[in-house]
Design a protein around this motif. Sequence first.
Motif, short mmCIF file in Angstrom:
data_model
loop_
_atom_site.label_atom_id
_atom_site.label_comp_id
_atom_site.label_asym_id
_atom_site.label_seq_id
_atom_site.Cartn_x
_atom_site.Cartn_y
_atom_site.Cartn_z
N ILE A 122 -3.67 7.95 6.23
CA ILE A 122 -2.71 8.87 4.89
C ILE A 122 -3.62 8.46 3.47
CG2 ILE A 122 -1.04 9.50 3.61
CD1 ILE A 122 0.70 8.69 6.32
N ALA A 123 -3.64 6.91 3.84
CA ALA A 123 -3.99 6.58 1.95
C ALA A 123 -5.15 6.95 2.47
CB ALA A 123 -4.25 5.52 1.96
N LEU A 152 -1.34 18.92 2.40
CA LEU A 152 -2.55 18.63 1.32
C LEU A 152 -3.10 17.54 3.03
CD1 LEU A 152 -0.64 17.01 -1.33
CD2 LEU A 152 -2.28 19.33 -1.20
N MET A 192 -6.08 10.69 1.81
CA MET A 192 -5.69 11.25 0.06
C MET A 192 -7.01 10.53 -1.10
SD MET A 192 -2.79 12.75 0.18
CE MET A 192 -3.61 13.62 1.63
N VAL A 225 -6.11 2.50 -5.65
CA VAL A 225 -4.81 2.35 -4.59
C VAL A 225 -5.40 2.21 -3.63
CG1 VAL A 225 -4.64 5.12 -3.07
CG2 VAL A 225 -2.76 4.07 -4.72
N LEU A 226 -6.10 2.19 -2.76
CA LEU A 226 -6.68 1.20 -1.47
C LEU A 226 -6.93 -0.40 -1.55
CD1 LEU A 226 -8.87 3.93 -0.17
CD2 LEU A 226 -6.26 3.42 0.69
N LEU A 238 0.49 4.23 -3.39
CA LEU A 238 0.11 5.51 -2.50
C LEU A 238 1.24 5.99 -3.09
CD1 LEU A 238 -1.63 7.53 -1.07
CD2 LEU A 238 -0.20 7.34 1.44
N LEU A 259 1.04 -1.24 0.21
CA LEU A 259 -0.03 0.19 -0.32
C LEU A 259 1.04 1.27 0.25
CD1 LEU A 259 -2.19 2.02 0.41
CD2 LEU A 259 -2.85 1.04 2.87
N LYS A 292 -9.54 13.27 -0.35
CA LYS A 292 -8.93 14.44 -0.77
C LYS A 292 -9.44 14.44 -2.34
CE LYS A 292 -7.20 15.92 3.83
NZ LYS A 292 -7.47 17.69 3.64
N GLY A 293 -9.38 13.10 -3.08
CA GLY A 293 -9.34 13.57 -4.38
C GLY A 293 -7.78 13.64 -5.09
N HIS A 294 -6.46 13.44 -4.21
CA HIS A 294 -5.53 13.24 -4.32
C HIS A 294 -5.15 12.03 -5.57
CE1 HIS A 294 -5.06 17.60 -3.14
NE2 HIS A 294 -5.02 16.45 -2.05
N VAL A 295 -5.59 10.99 -5.33
CA VAL A 295 -5.29 9.68 -6.00
C VAL A 295 -6.29 8.80 -6.03
CG1 VAL A 295 -2.95 9.69 -4.53
CG2 VAL A 295 -4.37 8.25 -3.53
#
Lengths: 97, 193, 96
Positions: free
Chosen positions: C80-81, C49, C84, C94-95, B16, B12, C87-90
């Motif tokens: 953190i993931a 951020l 992110m 990704v999770l 990330l 992860l 907030k639409g950064h990733v």
Amino acid sequence: MNASPRFAAGATVRVKDDWPERRGPCHIRTPHYIRGRTGKVVRPLGAFPNPEDLAFARPAPERHLYHVLFEQPPIWNEGRPGDTVMVEVFEHWLEEA
Amino acid sequence: MAAPPRAESLALLERLVAALEAKGIVTEAEIADRQANTDKASPETGARMVAKAWTDPAYRALLLSDGKAAAEMMGVSMAGAPPLGVLEDTATRHHLVVCTLCSCYPRALLGYPPNWYKSFAYRSRAVREPRAVLAEWGTMLPDSVEIRVVDSTADFRWMVLPMRPAGTEGWDEARLASIVTRDALVGVALPKA
Amino acid sequence: MPDDHTPAIHDLGGLPRFHCTPVEHDEVPPDAFGKKVDALRQVLAQKKLMTVDELRRGIESIPEGEYFALGYYERWLRSIATLMVEKGHVAKEVLE
């Protein structure tokens, strides 16, 4: 934050017996064990943006922060009389006692 | 001992950072720089501040009234760091620092918090049975000494200014600093001559 | 303690469940994974951020079973993931 702190060193204050975590998502910095307890203001520590808002990226107005002193035995029903715990508490959690 | 991170956590982190890098938000180099910077902080800084406060009354007064300024005077950059409060031990009062809600710790002066400081046992017990916790460090205090637990819940970070032990008369600052351990700056131990 | 006063997961002060647990004097420094998560959080905070308060809110919302099973910096990373993504950064993928 323009207003001066509501409480001065030496003031007796009561921490609100409030449990926002029972009402939904929140982030608070007032530990459970002092809620509803009476303590003494040691000194005001300045004003800081309210973490309850910062945690949700909302506009965070500043709130006065205090060092508040509590006796340990009444909290836990154990411990040595005279031992204490000092906690940073925001003004909106405090009321006159 | 803390268990190593599981494979899915390592994966992860990789995904990330890659995603943030692809968006131009962070770079591996920025992260490495930040880490190098964080690695530099160590309890030696806090120890030097205490040793100076033991020998220099003006510095002691500054340390107690404005910890951040006192740290800056020792060459530590406190820009962006939270305010530093310093708790003065006396013959009748001993301070012990804990963060029951998370792991707030004066990192600019002491470095990464140790695992025990972040442990569930320390966080729950220090505030309720401080004398039992202190005893686990071999720190026994007489009943005549008030134990004042400081729960670090908000914007300050707290460091203890322990009492200068007897038998250190005439010592210079460097020698005094050598007996001020990280544990003494958190309050679980006392400096020993 | 009555049910309606059960503290939130992270609000550990004085909890009886740890009453007889000795504090393990673990002096092992953070590993490479932990240091990198720690540094990543600082970089994201510097870039405005995320705040440390948001990090904590994210940690506190980890379900109880996982909260106690995950390591310290694993909880940070999870928070953190999630932030992110929130907030639409990733992308959410990704999770997964």
